[in-house]
Write a protein that holds these residues in place. Structure first.
Motif, PDB file in Angstrom:
ATOM      1  N   ILE A 174       0.872  -1.170   0.000  1.00 41.88           N
ATOM      2  CA  ILE A 174       0.000   0.000   0.000  1.00 41.88           C
ATOM      3  C   ILE A 174       0.911   1.223   0.000  1.00 41.88           C
ATOM      4  N   PRO A 175       0.480   2.333  -0.533  1.00 46.09           N
ATOM      5  CA  PRO A 175       1.371   3.491  -0.698  1.00 46.09           C
ATOM      6  C   PRO A 175       1.889   4.036   0.623  1.00 46.09           C
ATOM      7  N   THR A 176       3.138   4.437   0.639  1.00 43.64           N
ATOM      8  CA  THR A 176       3.732   4.993   1.855  1.00 43.64           C
ATOM      9  C   THR A 176       2.978   6.216   2.399  1.00 43.64           C
ATOM     10  N   PRO A 177       2.350   7.072   1.546  1.00 43.40           N
ATOM     11  CA  PRO A 177       1.639   8.223   2.122  1.00 43.40           C
ATOM     12  C   PRO A 177       0.521   7.846   3.088  1.00 43.40           C
ATOM     13  N   ILE A 178      -0.042   6.634   2.957  1.00 45.97           N
ATOM     14  CA  ILE A 178      -1.079   6.232   3.916  1.00 45.97           C
ATOM     15  C   ILE A 178      -0.565   5.145   4.854  1.00 45.97           C
ATOM     16  N   MET A 179       0.715   4.860   4.807  1.00 43.81           N
ATOM     17  CA  MET A 179       1.317   3.851   5.692  1.00 43.81           C
ATOM     18  C   MET A 179       2.462   4.526   6.448  1.00 43.81           C
ATOM     19  N   ARG A 180       2.106   5.395   7.370  1.00 41.08           N
ATOM     20  CA  ARG A 180       3.134   6.151   8.074  1.00 41.08           C
ATOM     21  C   ARG A 180       2.676   6.471   9.494  1.00 41.08           C
ATOM     22  N   SER A 181       3.641   6.562  10.362  1.00 42.30           N
ATOM     23  CA  SER A 181       3.375   6.931  11.746  1.00 42.30           C
ATOM     24  C   SER A 181       3.322   8.450  11.872  1.00 42.30           C
ATOM     25  N   SER A 182       2.525   8.914  12.827  1.00 39.27           N
ATOM     26  CA  SER A 182       2.503  10.349  13.112  1.00 39.27           C
ATOM     27  C   SER A 182       3.816  10.806  13.741  1.00 39.27           C
ATOM     28  N   LEU A 183       4.631   9.851  14.154  1.00 38.67           N
ATOM     29  CA  LEU A 183       5.872  10.160  14.860  1.00 38.67           C
ATOM     30  C   LEU A 183       7.020  10.527  13.927  1.00 38.67           C
ATOM     31  N   LEU A 184       6.892  10.144  12.644  1.00 37.14           N
ATOM     32  CA  LEU A 184       8.002  10.392  11.709  1.00 37.14           C
ATOM     33  C   LEU A 184       7.505  10.278  10.277  1.00 37.14           C
ATOM     34  N   SER A 233      -4.527   0.427   6.699  1.00 34.83           N
ATOM     35  CA  SER A 233      -3.302   1.124   6.297  1.00 34.83           C
ATOM     36  C   SER A 233      -2.159   0.870   7.286  1.00 34.83           C
ATOM     37  N   THR A 234      -2.278  -0.148   8.056  1.00 30.97           N
ATOM     38  CA  THR A 234      -1.286  -0.666   9.008  1.00 30.97           C
ATOM     39  C   THR A 234      -0.620   0.426   9.839  1.00 30.97           C
ATOM     40  N   PHE A 235       0.543   0.900   9.445  1.00 32.39           N
ATOM     41  CA  PHE A 235       1.315   1.822  10.267  1.00 32.39           C
ATOM     42  C   PHE A 235       0.461   2.992  10.734  1.00 32.39           C
ATOM     43  N   SER A 236      -0.322   3.565   9.841  1.00 31.98           N
ATOM     44  CA  SER A 236      -1.143   4.736  10.187  1.00 31.98           C
ATOM     45  C   SER A 236      -2.200   4.377  11.218  1.00 31.98           C
ATOM     46  N   LEU A 237      -2.927   3.297  10.971  1.00 38.03           N
ATOM     47  CA  LEU A 237      -3.998   2.939  11.895  1.00 38.03           C
ATOM     48  C   LEU A 237      -3.442   2.476  13.229  1.00 38.03           C
ATOM     49  N   ASP A 252      -4.087  13.207   9.137  1.00 37.08           N
ATOM     50  CA  ASP A 252      -4.105  14.529   8.534  1.00 37.08           C
ATOM     51  C   ASP A 252      -4.743  14.529   7.143  1.00 37.08           C
ATOM     52  N   GLU A 253      -4.857  15.730   6.563  1.00 39.42           N
ATOM     53  CA  GLU A 253      -5.523  15.872   5.262  1.00 39.42           C
ATOM     54  C   GLU A 253      -4.785  15.113   4.163  1.00 39.42           C
ATOM     55  N   LYS A 254      -3.457  15.092   4.250  1.00 40.47           N
ATOM     56  CA  LYS A 254      -2.676  14.363   3.244  1.00 40.47           C
ATOM     57  C   LYS A 254      -3.040  12.891   3.266  1.00 40.47           C
ATOM     58  N   TRP A 255      -3.159  12.322   4.464  1.00 38.73           N
ATOM     59  CA  TRP A 255      -3.526  10.910   4.572  1.00 38.73           C
ATOM     60  C   TRP A 255      -4.910  10.687   3.970  1.00 38.73           C
ATOM     61  N   HIS A 256      -5.863  11.513   4.343  1.00 38.48           N
ATOM     62  CA  HIS A 256      -7.235  11.327   3.854  1.00 38.48           C
ATOM     63  C   HIS A 256      -7.303  11.444   2.336  1.00 38.48           C
ATOM     64  N   ALA A 257      -6.531  12.369   1.737  1.00 37.92           N
ATOM     65  CA  ALA A 257      -6.529  12.520   0.280  1.00 37.92           C
ATOM     66  C   ALA A 257      -5.989  11.274  -0.395  1.00 37.92           C
ATOM     67  N   HIS A 258      -4.874  10.764   0.115  1.00 37.28           N
ATOM     68  CA  HIS A 258      -4.292   9.557  -0.473  1.00 37.28           C
ATOM     69  C   HIS A 258      -5.153   8.321  -0.181  1.00 37.28           C
ATOM     70  N   TYR A 259      -5.806   8.299   0.972  1.00 38.56           N
ATOM     71  CA  TYR A 259      -6.656   7.161   1.303  1.00 38.56           C
ATOM     72  C   TYR A 259      -7.861   7.091   0.376  1.00 38.56           C
ATOM     73  N   LYS A 260      -8.391   8.252  -0.030  1.00 36.97           N
ATOM     74  CA  LYS A 260      -9.501   8.263  -0.979  1.00 36.97           C
ATOM     75  C   LYS A 260      -9.078   7.644  -2.307  1.00 36.97           C
ATOM     76  N   VAL A 261      -7.874   7.981  -2.770  1.00 40.56           N
ATOM     77  CA  VAL A 261      -7.357   7.383  -4.004  1.00 40.56           C
ATOM     78  C   VAL A 261      -7.185   5.887  -3.822  1.00 40.56           C
ATOM     79  N   PHE A 262      -6.685   5.483  -2.657  1.00 38.90           N
ATOM     80  CA  PHE A 262      -6.484   4.065  -2.359  1.00 38.90           C
ATOM     81  C   PHE A 262      -7.803   3.307  -2.389  1.00 38.90           C
ATOM     82  N   LYS A 263      -8.857   3.890  -1.820  1.00 38.30           N
ATOM     83  CA  LYS A 263     -10.159   3.226  -1.839  1.00 38.30           C
ATOM     84  C   LYS A 263     -10.689   3.070  -3.260  1.00 38.30           C
ATOM     85  N   ASP A 264     -10.441   4.061  -4.087  1.00 39.47           N
ATOM     86  CA  ASP A 264     -10.863   3.957  -5.485  1.00 39.47           C
ATOM     87  C   ASP A 264     -10.128   2.809  -6.177  1.00 39.47           C
ATOM     88  N   ARG A 265      -8.851   2.646  -5.853  1.00 34.66           N
ATOM     89  CA  ARG A 265      -8.101   1.523  -6.422  1.00 34.66           C
ATOM     90  C   ARG A 265      -8.692   0.186  -5.981  1.00 34.66           C
TER      91      ARG A 265
END
Length: 501
Positions: free
Chosen positions: A111-121, A397-401, A476-489
């Motif tokens: 899954i794309p790194t933009p939606i697989m990331r920790s808030s810590l880094l 989205s693993t890391f994010s969730l 954040d908004e970046k995650w939600h934007a990329h997650y919407k694209v991911f759901k479409d995929r």
């Protein structure tokens, strides 16, 4: 197991404000972010990791784990004394004490790194959405370094028991630590006390091997030709071979994609499922067939006993599919049917001979080896929320969730957020189970985790607002934007299930 150890809030819900020391089991992404958020909340943390590194499933070891039993269909009974059997070398003890993960050399996030990331880094700046295992492992290690997690980890330490004796206000955690000593080794047992425990051990430890007629016989007779995907490391020995993959998940997809360029003929056997969304990503020449119903061995081969087949020699037998089709000339069989969720250190909270329908209000694991029962929001053990789980949710989205869930756990353990009344949590869980249908994945948030996050945020931030402390920001908004694209995929069947922990 003791009773609920909490104070009762004015709204009837338990408030966990008396927690100081927390154990975290596992140093994969779930354990690392849990430890970091707990530390940021001012709590004392000890992390137990049975290997020598952080990273969990993303740590590559060319040495595979031992073969699982064939078949292996339910959570196994713990055998903690396996490391004390006579005649074992230190290397053999180390393998049993801290088995390697399923990580293979070519593993990438799917899954794309933009939606697989920790808030810590944040991820390092890159245009790549799918990266090598080494990059993911370093990312987890960087979080651990940044938040001083290494100082909190007991490496090569296996948790063997987590219990709360009746009347005790703390959890008793029993561990065993492996260490090398000269040409030998030592195994040191120790007992600890904690106010709370977070289980972040993942679910890629115990392979699920279906009880298909004849499969165990094929494994016994041709042990080098029949394996579970947990043993897979590289595709080299599948070069120019006919490979039967059983299963339609991520591991099967990756093995097919890595083996096909080496001339392997790929046959994928699977059952139809709404979660089988990876077909379009398979190598073009892959033959998809019905599920295997039986493995049949040639009579002469059966009489010969266990044997090592020569290169170029197919397995002497045939494979009958559920639709009646027969396969012959197969060189290798890889069972890529997933894993059994098991927490053997939780004692009788694991009931491997009870069906999921018959789980009582205390049971966590049943014979299905998938559902973790009696959790509120997939995190808090309803009977005693000082026991929590991070990383139970599937198809996310693993890391994010998991990072988000860790933040919620930290807020609750720090006493800033109250849980609902126990009866309310039990009723919610009961209603969730009532909607569950066989064939579904109970913990799946397939394209719905954004809704889950918003619902949890509403509860958590309601309490934080009342307390006059900063709100939890969520994703954040970046995650939600990329997650919407991911759901479409996902809807377009171009990208599917996710690799977790």
């Amino acid at each position: 197991m003791g009773s609920l150890n909490t104070e009762t809030g004015t709204d009837g819900g338990p408030a966990l404000g008396n927690i100081g020391d927390v154990a975290v089991i596992g140093a994969g992404i779930s354990g690392v972010v849990s430890a970091a958020h707990l530390l940021r909340a001012g709590l004392n943390v000890t992390v137990f990791e049975r290997t020598g590194v952080v990273g969990g499933v993303w740590d590559y070891n060319p040495q595979p784990d031992r073969d699982p039993p064939f078949p292996n269909v339910r959570p196994p009974s713990p055998h903690w004394e396996d490391v004390e059997e006579e005649g074992l070398t230190s290397d053999e003890v180390a393998l049993r004490h801290g088995p390697p993960t399923p990580c293979y050399a070519g593993l990438k996030n799917n899954i794309p790194t933009p939606i697989m990331r920790s808030s810590l880094l944040n991820w390092p700046e890159s245009d790549e959405e799918l990266v090598e295992q080494t990059v993911v492992a370093k990312y987890i290690a960087d979080i651990a370094n940044l938040y001083n997690i290494y100082d909190k980890v007991q490496f090569h330490t296996r948790v063997e028991s987590v219990s709360k004796p009746k009347g005790d206000s703390q959890w008793t955690v029993e561990t065993r630590t492996f260490s090398r000593a000269g040409s030998g080794h030592t195994l040191t047992k120790r007992t600890w006390k904690f106010d709370a425990v977070i289980v972040a051990s993942g679910h890629y430890h115990v392979p699920f091997v279906p009880d298909i007629p004849g499969l165990s016989t094929w494994k016994k007779l041709f042990p080098g030709r029949v394996t579970h995907s947990k043993q897979y490391r590289t595709p080299a020995h599948f070069s120019n071979q006919t490979l039967l993959l059983i299963g339609a998940g991520v591991s099967a997809l990756d093995i097919a994609r890595e083996s096909a360029p080496l001339g392997a003929k790929i046959i994928q056997s699977r059952r139809e499922s709404k979660f089988d969304v990876l077909a379009s990503a398979l190598p073009e020449a892959t033959e998809r067939v019905a599920m295997v119903s039986e493995f049949v061995v040639d009579e002469a081969a059966a009489d010969a006993g266990p044997q090592v087949l020569e290169k170029g020699q197919s397995i002497p037998g045939k494979i009958i599919l559920e639709d009646g089709k027969v396969l012959e000339g197969v060189d290798h069989v890889v069972v890529a049917t997933g894993y059994i969720t098991s927490y053997p250190f939780l004692g009788d909270l694991e009931q491997p001979f009870v069906s999921w329908q018959d789980a009582d209000e205390k049971t966590l694991i049943t014979s299905d080896g998938y559902i973790t029962h009696n959790l509120h929001k997939d995190i808090f053990y309803i009977q005693d929320p000082t026991l929590a789980f991070i990383g139970v949710s599937h198809l996310v989205s693993t890391f994010s969730l998991f990072d988000f869930q860790a933040q919620v756990a930290a807020k609750v353990f720090a006493g800033q957020v109250r849980l609902p009344p126990q009866a309310e949590m039990q009723q919610e869980h009961k209603e969730r189970k009532a909607k569950f249908l066989p064939g579904d994945k109970f913990h799946s948030m397939f394209a719905t985790e954004d809704a889950y996050i918003e619902k949890v945020l509403s509860w958590v931030n309601g309490d934080l607002a009342k307390a006059g402390v900063p709100l939890l920001p969520g994703l954040d908004e970046k995650w939600h934007a990329h997650y919407k694209v991911f759901k479409d995929r996902l809807k377009n069947n171009r990208l599917g299930a996710v690799k977790e922990d």
